[in-house]
Structures are given as C-alpha cells and as structure tokens.
Design a protein around this motif. Structure first.
Motif, PDB file in Angstrom:
ATOM      1  N   THR A  76      -6.355  14.512  -0.192  1.00 24.86           N
ATOM      2  CA  THR A  76      -5.992  15.340   0.816  1.00 24.86           C
ATOM      3  C   THR A  76      -6.149  16.931   0.471  1.00 24.86           C
ATOM      4  O   THR A  76      -6.398  17.526   1.789  1.00 24.86           O
ATOM      5  CB  THR A  76      -4.534  15.010   0.886  1.00 24.86           C
ATOM      6  OG1 THR A  76      -3.815  15.278  -0.395  1.00 24.86           O
ATOM      7  CG2 THR A  76      -4.159  13.401   1.346  1.00 24.86           C
TER       8      THR A  76
ATOM      9  N   LYS B 159       0.862  -1.055  -0.217  1.00 25.48           N
ATOM     10  CA  LYS B 159       0.068  -0.196  -0.007  1.00 25.48           C
ATOM     11  C   LYS B 159       0.810   1.325  -0.061  1.00 25.48           C
ATOM     12  O   LYS B 159       0.476   2.319  -0.649  1.00 25.48           O
ATOM     13  CB  LYS B 159      -0.789   0.074   1.254  1.00 25.48           C
ATOM     14  CG  LYS B 159      -2.044  -0.938   0.931  1.00 25.48           C
ATOM     15  CD  LYS B 159      -3.135  -0.783   2.348  1.00 25.48           C
ATOM     16  CE  LYS B 159      -4.361  -1.604   2.060  1.00 25.48           C
ATOM     17  NZ  LYS B 159      -5.291  -1.230   3.013  1.00 25.48           N
ATOM     18  N   ARG B 160       1.859   1.384   0.819  1.00 19.84           N
ATOM     19  CA  ARG B 160       2.795   2.315   0.701  1.00 19.84           C
ATOM     20  C   ARG B 160       3.346   2.817  -0.691  1.00 19.84           C
ATOM     21  O   ARG B 160       3.423   3.857  -0.996  1.00 19.84           O
ATOM     22  CB  ARG B 160       3.830   2.426   1.749  1.00 19.84           C
ATOM     23  CG  ARG B 160       3.608   2.448   3.386  1.00 19.84           C
ATOM     24  CD  ARG B 160       4.829   2.564   4.040  1.00 19.84           C
ATOM     25  NE  ARG B 160       4.564   3.009   5.571  1.00 19.84           N
ATOM     26  CZ  ARG B 160       4.193   2.212   6.639  1.00 19.84           C
ATOM     27  NH1 ARG B 160       4.656   0.895   6.267  1.00 19.84           N
ATOM     28  NH2 ARG B 160       3.687   2.602   7.751  1.00 19.84           N
TER      29      ARG B 160
ATOM     30  N   ARG C 281      -2.547  14.854   5.557  1.00 16.88           N
ATOM     31  CA  ARG C 281      -2.138  13.793   4.406  1.00 16.88           C
ATOM     32  C   ARG C 281      -1.843  12.614   5.172  1.00 16.88           C
ATOM     33  O   ARG C 281      -1.953  11.474   4.884  1.00 16.88           O
ATOM     34  CB  ARG C 281      -1.220  14.477   3.748  1.00 16.88           C
ATOM     35  CG  ARG C 281      -0.845  13.607   2.483  1.00 16.88           C
ATOM     36  CD  ARG C 281       0.486  14.093   1.690  1.00 16.88           C
ATOM     37  NE  ARG C 281       0.806  13.394   0.499  1.00 16.88           N
ATOM     38  CZ  ARG C 281       0.248  13.106  -0.642  1.00 16.88           C
ATOM     39  NH1 ARG C 281      -0.706  14.078  -1.008  1.00 16.88           N
ATOM     40  NH2 ARG C 281       0.702  12.360  -1.458  1.00 16.88           N
ATOM     41  N   GLN C 282      -0.897  12.901   6.433  1.00 19.14           N
ATOM     42  CA  GLN C 282      -0.332  11.804   7.194  1.00 19.14           C
ATOM     43  C   GLN C 282      -1.371  10.893   7.850  1.00 19.14           C
ATOM     44  O   GLN C 282      -1.321   9.645   7.746  1.00 19.14           O
ATOM     45  CB  GLN C 282       0.625  12.278   8.150  1.00 19.14           C
ATOM     46  CG  GLN C 282       1.925  12.831   7.337  1.00 19.14           C
ATOM     47  CD  GLN C 282       2.841  13.060   8.363  1.00 19.14           C
ATOM     48  OE1 GLN C 282       3.308  12.872   9.463  1.00 19.14           O
ATOM     49  NE2 GLN C 282       3.501  14.669   8.132  1.00 19.14           N
TER      50      GLN C 282
ATOM     51  N   THR D  56      -0.718   8.510  -6.610  1.00 23.47           N
ATOM     52  CA  THR D  56      -0.631   9.290  -5.801  1.00 23.47           C
ATOM     53  C   THR D  56      -1.583  10.753  -6.029  1.00 23.47           C
ATOM     54  O   THR D  56      -1.963  11.309  -5.259  1.00 23.47           O
ATOM     55  CB  THR D  56       0.897   9.825  -6.236  1.00 23.47           C
ATOM     56  OG1 THR D  56       1.781   8.627  -5.978  1.00 23.47           O
ATOM     57  CG2 THR D  56       1.330  11.065  -5.374  1.00 23.47           C
TER      58      THR D  56
ATOM     59  N   LEU E  28       0.711   4.029  -2.946  1.00 27.26           N
ATOM     60  CA  LEU E  28       0.491   5.406  -2.622  1.00 27.26           C
ATOM     61  C   LEU E  28       1.422   6.572  -3.025  1.00 27.26           C
ATOM     62  O   LEU E  28       1.218   7.354  -3.500  1.00 27.26           O
ATOM     63  CB  LEU E  28       0.537   5.486  -0.917  1.00 27.26           C
ATOM     64  CG  LEU E  28      -1.016   5.493  -0.394  1.00 27.26           C
ATOM     65  CD1 LEU E  28      -0.989   5.683   0.991  1.00 27.26           C
ATOM     66  CD2 LEU E  28      -1.943   6.435  -1.119  1.00 27.26           C
ATOM     67  N   GLU E  29       2.702   5.804  -3.134  1.00 24.93           N
ATOM     68  CA  GLU E  29       4.045   6.777  -3.480  1.00 24.93           C
ATOM     69  C   GLU E  29       4.109   6.715  -4.913  1.00 24.93           C
ATOM     70  O   GLU E  29       4.694   7.639  -5.528  1.00 24.93           O
ATOM     71  CB  GLU E  29       5.250   6.170  -2.817  1.00 24.93           C
ATOM     72  CG  GLU E  29       5.002   6.320  -1.295  1.00 24.93           C
ATOM     73  CD  GLU E  29       6.482   5.484  -0.576  1.00 24.93           C
ATOM     74  OE1 GLU E  29       6.977   4.924  -1.488  1.00 24.93           O
ATOM     75  OE2 GLU E  29       6.650   5.749   0.373  1.00 24.93           O
TER      76      GLU E  29
ATOM     77  N   GLU F 232      -3.253   8.990   5.201  1.00 25.89           N
ATOM     78  CA  GLU F 232      -2.418   7.813   4.755  1.00 25.89           C
ATOM     79  C   GLU F 232      -2.454   6.793   5.781  1.00 25.89           C
ATOM     80  O   GLU F 232      -2.778   5.555   5.330  1.00 25.89           O
ATOM     81  CB  GLU F 232      -0.845   8.230   4.416  1.00 25.89           C
ATOM     82  CG  GLU F 232      -0.145   7.359   4.109  1.00 25.89           C
ATOM     83  CD  GLU F 232       1.328   7.832   3.832  1.00 25.89           C
ATOM     84  OE1 GLU F 232       2.230   6.850   3.882  1.00 25.89           O
ATOM     85  OE2 GLU F 232       1.551   8.787   3.593  1.00 25.89           O
TER      86      GLU F 232
ATOM     87  N   PHE G 297      -4.814  10.344  -4.474  1.00 21.40           N
ATOM     88  CA  PHE G 297      -4.944  10.481  -3.004  1.00 21.40           C
ATOM     89  C   PHE G 297      -4.568  12.003  -2.880  1.00 21.40           C
ATOM     90  O   PHE G 297      -4.841  12.611  -1.738  1.00 21.40           O
ATOM     91  CB  PHE G 297      -3.456   9.667  -2.580  1.00 21.40           C
ATOM     92  CG  PHE G 297      -3.460   9.891  -0.939  1.00 21.40           C
ATOM     93  CD1 PHE G 297      -4.315   9.087  -0.291  1.00 21.40           C
ATOM     94  CD2 PHE G 297      -2.313  10.430  -0.327  1.00 21.40           C
ATOM     95  CE1 PHE G 297      -4.274   9.352   1.245  1.00 21.40           C
ATOM     96  CE2 PHE G 297      -2.188  10.606   1.003  1.00 21.40           C
ATOM     97  CZ  PHE G 297      -3.123   9.912   1.737  1.00 21.40           C
TER      98      PHE G 297
END
Length: 932
Positions: A435, A419-420, A457-458, A428, A423-424, A461, A431
């Motif tokens: 945000t 997932k990380r 955002r954090q 992106t 997302l990156e 996430e 997302f």
C-alpha cells in the motif's frame, strides 16, 4: 539407465535419523516394487535439526546431517547400481535465516546494503519507522526489546578466531558492523583499564587508524580483523572490557551503552509479534525464519544453482521438483534460466524431468513454463477424490453441516472472512509495503495524487479479498490475456463493494496491476515502482490465499473432510464419470507427464484416511444418526465456561471424522494414538483461528479440547461411545479400503507419473504433518513384498486389514507400468462406455499406444461407491453382484471374444482390473504433447 521421464516416483523424507545411507539401503526395495525414480526431500544444507529440509541455509553444499557429500555419493552409487534415477526437491524461493548458520544472511546483517548478498534478499531497507538509517527488522525476541535488553538476554561477544564482534540473543548471532569496531575498542580498553599496556596501546592504535565515515569498510575489514586477532593479550583485555556492554537490571549505564550500539547496526531487534505489522523482508508465508530470495537476480540464481548444475553435468540428477514456484517474482523467467542451465550441463539430447509445486484452484489452468512437464499433482489427487465421492450423499451432508454450524454450506464466505483475518494479523506488514508503494506511485503524478493512502489501502484490500486464485503471472512486459481478464474481473467485484466515491481509484488500481500506467501516451509514472508493485502483488496473493484457504478455512469448514485437501474445493458437489473422462482426455493432451499424487508431506491427511472419510458420502444417513448419538453420549465431557464450550460444535464434528479416518485397523487404541489425535487437534484449532490461534493461544479452550479427546477415548469413561465408534469405524474402514484401492488404481493408470509417498504401500492413516512424517519401517515392507511373489488375491481380500493387499496391488500396477511403459507414458486416453443398472459404479477407460495394427492397450476398470455391494460396509463386496458391462469394441482381450466385457469377469476377486489388450482395428491414437 533409468528412463528420462519417470514411470513411477517414490518420495523419501530425509532427516538426520533417515539420512543418505538409510535411503541407499531402501533402494533395492524400491527397485523390487517397480519404482524408476527416487524423489528426495531437499538435500542441500539446512538448519541443524531440520525435520523437512525446506530451511536451506546453503544451496552450495549437501546437508552434513544427511551425510554430506560422501553420503550423497554412496546414495548415488546405490541408485546407479539399481538403475534408478534421482529427483530432488529444490527450494529456490527462500532460505533459513536468523540463528548463526546462514553465511549470506550474516553478511547482510554485518554490512547492510554494502553486502554483496544484500541484492539476494527482498528487503525494504527504508521502511523501519523512527530510525535515521536503513535496516532490517529482526523479530526474534521472546519478550519486548526493553525487557530482553534489561534482563541481559542480549550479550555482546568477541570471537578471537575471527577477530569479530557479535551480539547474541541465545542461539541467534547478530554481527556488529565493523564501522563500530573503533568505538568498541576504545570503550573496551577504557573499561579494562588497559590503556597503558602494550596490548591496550595496540588496540587503541588500531582503532585510530581507520577514520572517516563507514570505516573500516568492506575492503579494510579483513586486514583489521586479522591484525586484531594477532595482537597478543587482546582477547583477555576484550573479555574484561566487554563488561561495559553487559546489560542487567542493576546496570542501567551498561544497558544504555549496549542499546546505543545496537541502534547503530544494520538491523533492529524486536519482539516476534512485531513481524505481522512491521517486518520489512519478504518471508515464506508468515514464517519469520524463512526469508525470500531474489532469484530474479542473475548472480543469486547462479550461486544458488551451482550444485544443481554440477549434479546434472555429472549425471547424478535426473529431475527436479521446484518448491513454491508462486513465491518467485517471475516464474517464467526462472524456468527459462533453469532450462538453459540444464542444457548447458547435459546438452539437449534428452528431457530433464521438471515439475513445479503449484496449487491450482477449481477450473484454473496451469500456465506453460519452459522445460516444465507439469505439477506435483495436487489437482489430480482432488479429481480422483471427487469422482470417488458419492455426489448423491453430499446433499444430506450439506444439511448436517448447516444444522451443526448454523451456516450455509458455502465455502466463499469462510474464505473471505479468513482473508480479512489474515490481512489484519499474519500478513499486515507485507500488505503495508504494497500500500505504501501504491501510494508513492499515485503521488508521483498530479493526476493521481489526490488518491489518499487510506483509500488506496481500502481499494487494494477489496481487490485481495476478491482475488479468486493464488496469483497471476505477469512479466516485465505485462499481463497475458487470461491474467488481464482475471484482474479486470476481480476489480469489478471489488468495485461492487466500494461504498465511497470512486472517482477513478479502481481504474488507477487496475492500471497499476496490469502496468498499463506505463503505456505510451499515459501520464508519466515511475516505471520501476509500477513494475515492482505489479510483480510484488503476485508474490503476496499466493501466501494470502494459502494462509486463508488451506491454513484457515479448511480448518473451519468441515462438511466432508475428504474434500478439504490442498488444491481442493471443500464445497465440491463431486465429479460425474463423464466429466472425469473429459478432464483426463484434456490432461493426456496437455500435461501427460506431470505427477499424480495421492499423498505428500503437505497433504492434510493420509490417502487412505481421506478415502475412508469420502465413504461417509455413501452412508450419510447412518453417519448423521451416529453423530447425533455421539454428541449426546459425549456431552458430559465438554468443557463449558462462560460463553464458550470446548470443543465447539463444529470442531467436535471435525473430530469425529478425523477419528474415523485414522482409527487403527488392528489392535486397541493406545496412548500413542490419543497423543496423535490431541496434537492434530491443537494444530487444527490454532490454524482455524476461531477459538484459539498461533498468535493468541486460548489455553483454557485448548486444555478443554485435550480433555475431551482423552475422556472420549478412555474405555473406563466412554465405553458406549467407543463401542458405537468401533462399529462405525469397521464399516467405514472397509469402504475406505475399497476406495483406497480404486484411488491407487487410478493414480497408477491415468495420464501422468504416479508418485508414491513413503510408506503408503500399506494403509496410510496419517494425520497432517508432522504426523505424516513419522519413521517408516522399510524392513517390514521389504519382507512382506518378498512373500508376495505369487499373490493369492482371494486370501489377501480376507485379510485386507493387514495392508498386504495394497502392497501386492501396488507392485502389480507398477509391474504393468514397466511392461507397458509406452502405453502409460505416452499413450492416449479413451473413455469406455459402461452399460447396465450399476454403470454409475464403474469407471472404465483404455490407455493405448502405437500405430495401426501394432497398437498396444491397457483396459482399466475401477469400481466406486461400494456401499450397496457391501451391506453398507459390513462385508467384502460380492463382486458378482455388479450388473454392468464395459464396451470394449475395437479391442482384443486374450480369452475373451465378445465386445462386451462383464464387470464381474473383469474384477474376479478384486474390485479393480487392468487388462492388457490390442486393437482389433487400425485406430490411430492421438499423440500427447510432452512439455520439455
């Protein structure tokens, strides 16, 4: 007339090579097989050359490559003659865009937000950075924008038939906004030095006639274009004058002129890599060429479903499969509208079969949607696999995987890391949209304005990383109790990993997700923004989970590939027979009419390849020893360079399982097989995103994997390995065939509608798509079926590798389903007790229907875990060795007087049985609730 609810469906993949007429030719075969409904891939107009049909470009017409309206009429006539219904795969969530074939998309590019179709696309018009006007990013360029522009790859053209201007990037058409036509014509006439000609004067007069902002507007444009078409000599002048916009490395002025024109359009061109960070329209997953539709808009729904309504009204469509239901903003609203449309078209006299493509995670329950009978069956495919896997061997496989990967056999860390990564990289931009929207909501009231955009955002996430399923199903009125609990639990897990000061940020996030921010008495926030955020998050978490779990973690976690299936749990510990029975009883009560699939166009491997790999759990010691030996034998074929090896240790382990699953039953391994395995390996490696990926291919690693596969499958280089592999493959193939017959029997007799994917009547050893969409030889199947009117089961078991035994058993099961239609379509499910030393190797249950003494039943007995009866896969099972009996108290079986049915008697020469019976007492079955 075919039954309103199918007894059995057969999926066909329609393409230009296998069109409506080819499908019509197969209909007699399907009738003989026992199929009641043809289940077709999408039939609406798709992108030219599409191999799947999910890139629909016009919902209002049939795909001309499939034969168009006339071809569909011939297929419909064939179905009617043979009394077979039609179910189509329908795509409400997205359409194919870019290129030059989607009229709605082209209109949006031409007119921007003034287009009547702009409302149909989920575009965030104001998100393009460094741009004065709104627009949509088009990430279609194969190079940077500057490079493509200066190289002359972007060309301005005039269409004399339409009287319109478009920029073209190879096959991509980019209409020019008509408000720019005036300046275009003036520049063109000047460049062509035609100001004094009659045609030139008329062009300049036309350009001068429409003055003011945004003119010619949409009302003016048709007349403008018509007059432009009719000016004699205009096309020749325009052809010469377009040189003013002809970019090239040695034409800086013309390049700049074209750039300025492009910058004043309703779109912005960009390199395809920009999509992951800057794209501002909702896509299907991360596919740039598939744009999300807003079917929540009533006019969009009506326009995209007009042909469906017509087919239902004309009696040519009996069911629909809804693709990617999780992509919709409000699936509940959509299903209500669809049911209303169907009732308007056909009345309310009979059910209309509707199933949804919905992937359920472990222990997740399907929400109830209006008119929906169930899903396409991924969850039941995994239940069948889990009960056939030998749970006793999974512990040993856990340890093998731990040693190979140097990681514990737990899936959750893989999914979280994936997932990380997603997302990156891949999602992106989506997302970022969320945000920014959340930050605007926070900034809308003084009590929440101090939540910084970065902190929000954090926090979001962390919420996404811990969200355990595909999505929630909030509507404008808020969440259901289960969805509220799911959000609360996810917030709690996210908060536990938050190391900064909380100060209420997670409470704010929770209230935004549940829309509690809008509750009476709360500080006022923008209701449209809050609702949009909460509902858009739902559309994001589905693709997020799919790309992370199915398309990343499944290609990293290789403990037992049979469990790595859509909707499955690769870390599953198997399913006990008692738990299996409980699951099926619940299904009979709640979802008795949904599909049961064992193979689809989206599964990770063919159903019998999966059954083979599942059999490794029955012989884990032999498997582990074989792998250890193969690694030593094949070590010389590895590519070692710097700090990488190709393939990696875990990927090599995956390849050995894949080879056993797909290994040909008859005949030598040929170049075609090597090519198939190499193609699969390339896709698997890139999906896994470890050593290489689609975004950033590692050519040296991929070449190393290809070389490894080529060398280990070359008899001149790897004879000892191939001999050992062949020996193991023969054993696994036999165990897999037995598993496959058990799987087939369960699919055809459990609650639900069995779905048969094209060609799987023979052994299905396919790999992931596109391998599983290869052409099917229906002529061979039809001829084989004709030879099996009175099957010799003992003879078929001796020649089991040819697949005729599976074809014969398929027809036998479907014949029973048609003869006992009420039993299988409406009957309840009763587990039957099995006693004896081998009780754990037998699944037994009864399907029954009727009242009092008229209850008709089918007793189903299915074997599993065949290794002890086959010398671990070395010979066809000695079925008289099954020391177990089935308790059939309350049932009467012709020719059998006892309440105990010996498994050996039930099986005979075959490792499964379906026996017609009647009740001996007045047992009253519970009636399942049909969804409609």
């Amino acid at each position: 007339m075919p039954p309103a609810i199918p007894l059995a469906t057969y999926r066909l993949q329609l393409t230009a090579e296998f069109n409506f007429d080819k499908a019509a030719a197969v209909v007699p075969y399907l009738k003989t097989l026992g199929i009641t409904h043809l289940y077709a891939s999408p039939v609406m107009k798709a992108r030219k050359g599409s191999t799947h049909g999910y890139d629909t470009v016009d919902h209002g017409q049939f795909n001309p490559e499939l034969g168009g309206e006339a071809g569909f009429a011939r297929l419909s006539e064939a179905l009617t003659r043979h009394d077979i219904g039609l179910i189509i795969d329908f795509v409400p969530n997205h359409v194919g865009v870019h290129f030059a074939d989607n009229p709605w998309w082209l209109d949006v590019l031409e007119w921007g937000q003034a287009s009547p179709h702009a409302v149909s696309f989920d575009i965030d018009w104001d998100l393009l950075p460094y741009r004065a006007r709104g627009g949509v990013l088009l990430p279609i360029l194969g190079a940077s924008y500057g490079e493509a522009l200066e190289r002359g790859d972007i060309e301005l053209r005039y269409d004399p038939d339409e009287g319109s201007f478009s920029a073209w990037y190879f096959e991509h058409r980019l209409p020019v906004a008509p408000e720019r036509y005036g300046e275009l014509l003036r520049m063109i006439v000047k460049e062509a030095d035609a100001g004094e000609t009659d045609a030139g004067k008329r062009l300049l007069s036309l350009a001068a006639r429409y003055t003011g902002l945004r003119r010619p507007n949409r009302k003016d444009a048709p007349a403008f274009k018509a007059e432009l078409r009719e000016i004699p000599g205009a096309a020749e002048i325009i052809a010469r004058g377009l040189g003013a916009y002809r970019a090239a490395p040695d034409r800086p002025a013309q390049t700049l002129t074209l750039h300025h024109l492009l910058e004043r359009q309703h779109y912005k061109l960009g390199h395809w890599r920009l999509a992951s960070s800057d794209i501002n329209y909702r896509r299907f997953f991360d596919v740039n060429g598939l744009a999300g539709l807003r079917v929540e808009d009533a006019s969009t729904f009506a326009a995209t479903h007009r042909l469906v309504k017509q087919l239902v009204a004309n009696g040519k469509l009996q069911g629909i499969r809804l693709d990617h239901i999780d992509g919709l903003r409000d699936p509940a609203q959509y299903c209500q509208r669809l049911r209303r449309l169907v009732r308007d078209a056909q009345g309310n006299t009979k059910p209309f079969y509707t199933v949804i493509e919905k992937i359920l995670c472990e222990h997740e329950r399907l929400p109830h949607f209006a008119g929906v009978q169930g899903t396409t069956g991924y969850e039941w495919m995994n239940v069948i696999t889990q009960v056939l896997v030998d749970a006793g061997g999974l512990g040993a496989l856990d340890e093998t995987w731990r040693q190979i990967s140097n990681r514990p056999p737990r899936l959750a860390p893989y999914v979280k890391d994936a997932k990380r990564r997603v997302l990156e990289t891949l999602l992106t931009s989506e997302f970022t949209v969320l945000t920014r929207l959340l930050a605007r909501i926070a900034n809308g009231h003084y009590t929440t304005r101090d939540f910084s955009a970065d902190s929000l955002r954090q926090a979001l996430e962390l919420y996404v990383l811990h969200f355990p399923v595909y999505r929630t199903y909030l509507t404008n009125s808020g969440p259901t109790a289960p969805d509220r609990k799911l959000i609360d639990d996810t917030i709690a897990r996210a908060r536990a990993e938050w190391f900064a000061a909380d100060e209420g940020i997670f409470d704010f996030l929770r209230d935004a997700l549940t829309m509690d921010l809008l509750a009476p008495g709360r500080p006022p926030h923008s209701a449209p923004r809050v609702r949009r955020f909460a509902l858009k998050v739902q559309q994001f978490t589905g693709p997020m989970m799919a790309k992370s779990l199915e398309d990343t973690a499944f290609y990293q976690f290789h403990r037992l590939l049979a469990l790595n299936e859509v909707g499955g749990d690769p870390a599953s510990s198997g399913l006990t027979i008692s738990a299996f029975h409980e699951t099926m009883q619940a299904r009979a009560r709640e979802w008795p009419l949904g599909m049961t699939a064992t193979a689809t166009h989206d599964t990770k491997r063919g159903e019998d390849a999966r059954a083979r790999i599942a059999a490794l759990s029955e012989i884990p010691g032999d498997w582990t020893s074989a792998v250890s030996r193969w690694k030593v034998l094949n070590a010389p074929h590895l590519t070692l360079h710097g700090n990488y090896r190709a393939p990696s240790a875990t990927f090599e382990y995956m390849l050995y399982q894949t080879l056993l699953g797909a290994w040909p039953l008859q005949g030598p391994v040929d170049a075609g097989f090597v090519d198939r395995v190499q193609a699969y390996a390339l896709k698997a490696a890139r999906e896994g995103k470890e050593e290489t990926s689609w975004l950033n291919p590692h050519e040296a690693y991929e070449n190393g994997v290809n070389s490894f596969i080529e060398k280990i499958l070359d008899p001149a280089l790897s004879s000892e390995f191939l001999e050992s592999l062949q020996t193991m493959a023969r054993r696994v193939a036999l165990l897999g065939a037995l598993n496959g017959l058990s799987q087939l029997t369960l699919k055809a007799t459990l609650p639900g509608v069995p779905d048969f994917y094209q060609g799987t009547e023979f052994w299905d050893l396919s790999l992931v798509d596109p391998d599983n969409r290869r052409p099917v030889d229906f002529g061979v199947r039809h001829a084989a079926l004709a030879s099996l009117d009175n099957p010799d089961w003992r003879g078929l078991t001796r020649s089991w590798p040819d697949g005729l035994i599976k074809l014969a058993w398929t027809r036998r099961l479907l014949k029973l389903r048609n003869e006992l239609a009420d039993v299988f379509a409406e009957g309840d499910y009763q587990p039957l007790a099995v006693r004896g030393p081998h009780a754990d190797h037998v699944i037994a249950f009864a399907r029954r229907h009727g009242r009092a003494a008229a209850i008709v039943a089918a007793i189903v007995v299915v074997g599993r875990h065949f290794a002890p009866f086959t010398q671990a896969g070395r010979e066809w099972p000695a079925l008289d060795g099954f020391d177990a009996t089935v308790d059939i108290t309350g049932y009467v079986v012709k020719g059998h007087e006892s309440h105990e049915l010996p498994v050996t008697q039930a099986f005979g020469d075959f490792p499964a049985a379906v026996i017609e019976a009647r009740t001996a007492t007045t047992i009253r079955p519970s009636r399942p609730r049909a969804r409609g």
